[in-house]
Design a protein around this motif. Structure first.
Motif, PDB file in Angstrom:
ATOM      1  N   UNK A 251       4.442  22.052  69.021  1.00 12.07           N
ATOM      2  CA  UNK A 251       4.151  23.264  68.255  1.00 12.07           C
ATOM      3  C   UNK A 251       5.409  24.106  68.065  1.00 12.07           C
ATOM      4  N   UNK A 252       6.235  24.164  69.102  1.00 12.58           N
ATOM      5  CA  UNK A 252       7.455  24.967  69.046  1.00 12.58           C
ATOM      6  C   UNK A 252       8.547  24.315  68.207  1.00 12.58           C
ATOM      7  N   UNK A 253       8.820  23.049  68.510  1.00 11.92           N
ATOM      8  CA  UNK A 253       9.972  22.374  67.908  1.00 11.92           C
ATOM      9  C   UNK A 253       9.620  21.542  66.683  1.00 11.92           C
ATOM     10  N   UNK A 254       8.316  21.283  66.474  1.00 13.68           N
ATOM     11  CA  UNK A 254       7.885  20.431  65.374  1.00 13.68           C
ATOM     12  C   UNK A 254       8.422  20.820  64.012  1.00 13.68           C
ATOM     13  N   UNK A 255       8.312  22.096  63.623  1.00 15.67           N
ATOM     14  CA  UNK A 255       8.828  22.496  62.306  1.00 15.67           C
ATOM     15  C   UNK A 255      10.313  22.201  62.131  1.00 15.67           C
ATOM     16  N   UNK A 256      11.084  22.343  63.194  1.00 19.64           N
ATOM     17  CA  UNK A 256      12.528  22.108  63.104  1.00 19.64           C
ATOM     18  C   UNK A 256      12.843  20.619  63.152  1.00 19.64           C
ATOM     19  N   UNK A 257      11.962  19.854  63.809  1.00 21.81           N
ATOM     20  CA  UNK A 257      12.097  18.402  63.770  1.00 21.81           C
ATOM     21  C   UNK A 257      11.847  17.891  62.353  1.00 21.81           C
ATOM     22  N   UNK A 258      10.828  18.478  61.701  1.00 22.86           N
ATOM     23  CA  UNK A 258      10.515  18.080  60.325  1.00 22.86           C
ATOM     24  C   UNK A 258      11.652  18.430  59.375  1.00 22.86           C
ATOM     25  N   UNK A 259      12.374  19.526  59.684  1.00 20.32           N
ATOM     26  CA  UNK A 259      13.502  19.945  58.856  1.00 20.32           C
ATOM     27  C   UNK A 259      14.804  19.255  59.260  1.00 20.32           C
ATOM     28  N   UNK A 260      14.717  18.378  60.258  1.00 19.33           N
ATOM     29  CA  UNK A 260      15.898  17.683  60.782  1.00 19.33           C
ATOM     30  C   UNK A 260      16.937  18.678  61.318  1.00 19.33           C
ATOM     31  N   UNK A 261      16.437  19.731  62.006  1.00 18.02           N
ATOM     32  CA  UNK A 261      17.323  20.788  62.488  1.00 18.02           C
ATOM     33  C   UNK A 261      17.375  20.902  64.011  1.00 18.02           C
TER      34      UNK A 261
END
Length: 468
Positions: A251-261
């Motif tokens: 939940x925390x890191x997922x959005x940034x994983x999706x953005x490759x960040x």
């Protein structure tokens, strides 16, 4: 105030303590604030005015976003309230922006989010053994613990003068500890996982959580002598704990994983290029040592609490580039132990008095001088007198050497604040007061750490905890 009322569960004295300290926090609103005030204002602006893809890249200000994603979302939520106070504070290019409305919003945001800390303190008080309860209200362990936590001097000056959100974050940690005492291990694990994604400094105490959950939750039975029954290990419970960590992290890191960040996020959280890698490697080595050295003695929440404090103190003692404010990671949970045993009360008083005094240089402006001296004197006098009363039937809390050392803080303060500024050394060696304060306090904190470690070795915290 409604939040405080709910948290107290009808305890009028608890409500009075919470309300009283809230009013004091309001009185501190006009006081000095540090650069952390601008740090958090900038983070409000970043999360409010920029898309998530730019949060960990934005570098207009030197105060870049370097906390985990949950804290970034926390700032994002606050920003949607902040816009009703002063829209200009949410402009990324308004560096060092300040206004009366900005001041009020940021100060009140800390006070409001402290409601979680108040609730956590109330839950911790439920876990305290009341056997030593005196006839008078002020002699009851629950009252003393509530006062020590709610009116903690360090939190008051760091959050409500210097400016940070340690009360809110400490509330999450204390609530997770309370859940362990209440045998609600999954909730405690969830709360700590959430806490790690709010502020990664709590990685220091993660070994204590890991060892305790493995020993007291994944192993479901003990032998008669208290040792582990190895065939009682539950893979289902281990997987359930892993699932909690995975879901919270996703939940925390997922959005940034999706953005490759993710690499960019981690470069902000662990800025190796600035030479801070030691602060996250060496401390964790010592924290791991402290935790696993006594792994077999960590039976029950009280043993876990001792292990957690040793982790926090070890990382503070042996870390590189450690912030002085990190002492609160050990002081606050040590408060829970202080009302249980006289030896723990003694360690708490030495640690908290020395640790709190070490925070004095954070408030270096003249108007705050009487405030910090009076507040610390009141807190210290109450702490010593209340714990002496609680353990009056046992041996004195301090020996002559400890008493002499603590009394030495008085002359040290007089010299640093009232004598040294008028000497010829003031211009040539302006660092001397800070040096003396750091060295003197280092002696006390080291002594408290050693005394706590020896107490764990001599008297392993094995025993039953109060059933809720």
């Amino acid at each position: 105030m409604a939040a405080f009322g709910i948290a107290t569960g009808g305890s009028n004295w608890f409500s009075a303590l919470a309300l009283g300290v809230t009013l004091l926090k309001c009185l501190l609103i006009p006081t000095y604030h540090s650069t952390d005030f601008e740090v958090h204002r900038n983070w409000l602006a970043i999360t409010h005015s920029l898309p998530i893809s730019q949060w960990y890249y934005e570098a207009t200000s030197e105060w870049t976003l370097d906390y985990p994603p949950f804290f970034a979302w926390f700032e994002y939520a606050l920003s949607h309230v902040a816009k009703y106070f002063d829209q200009e504070m949410l402009n990324v290019r308004n560096l060092n922006y300040s206004s009366s409305r900005t001041l009020l919003f940021q100060r009140f945001s800390v006070i409001f989010t402290d409601a979680l800390f108040v609730y956590a303190v109330h839950e911790c008080c439920k876990c305290i053994d009341g056997k030593k309860a005196g006839k008078e209200l002020t002699e009851k362990p629950k009252f003393i613990l509530s006062a020590l936590l709610l009116w903690n001097f360090g939190l008051l000056i760091v959050d409500h003068i210097h400016f940070q959100y340690n009360g809110f974050l400490s509330g999450l940690m204390l609530l997770s500890i309370a859940r362990f005492f209440q045998k609600r291990h999954m909730e405690g694990a969830f709360l700590f996982a959430v806490l790690l994604h709010f502020k990664h400094i709590y990685l220091y105490v993660a070994p204590a959580y890991g060892v305790y959950l493995l020993r007291s939750y994944c192993f479901t039975a003990n032998k008669q002598d208290g040792s582990i029954r190895w065939n009682s290990f539950s893979f289902v419970r281990l997987i359930s704990l892993g699932l909690i960590v995975f879901l919270v992290s996703a939940l925390s890191l997922g959005p940034f994983l999706a953005l490759n960040q993710l690499p960019q996020v981690f470069s902000r959280l662990f800025p190796f290029k600035r030479g801070l890698c030691h602060a996250y490697w060496a401390p964790n080595f010592w924290a791991l040592y402290s935790a696993f050295d006594k792994v077999l003695s960590v039976i029950g929440p009280r043993g876990f609490l001792r292990c957690l404090i040793l982790c926090a103190l070890s990382s503070f003692m042996f870390g590189w580039h450690v912030h002085e404010k990190a002492i609160l990671l050990a002081v606050l949970p040590m408060s829970l132990l202080s009302v249980g045993k006289a030896v723990d009360a003694s360690i708490f008083l030495i640690l908290t008095t020395t640790g709190h005094y070490s925070l004095f240089p954070l408030l270096f402006t003249a108007p705050e001088l009487p405030i910090k001296i009076i507040l610390m004197l009141l807190f210290t006098i109450y702490s010593i007198s209340s714990l002496k009363t609680l353990f009056r039937k046992e041996k004195p809390l301090f020996n002559w050497m400890e008493t002499f050392y603590l009394l030495g803080l008085g002359p040290l303060e007089v010299f640093c604040e009232f004598v040294f500024p008028f000497t010829s050394w003031n211009l040539k060696y302006p660092f001397i007061p800070l040096l003396l304060t750091s060295v003197y306090c280092a002696v006390g904190i080291t002594y408290a750490w050693l005394k706590l470690y020896v107490s764990v070795l001599i008297d392993p915290p094995v025993g039953k905890t109060k059933k809720q």
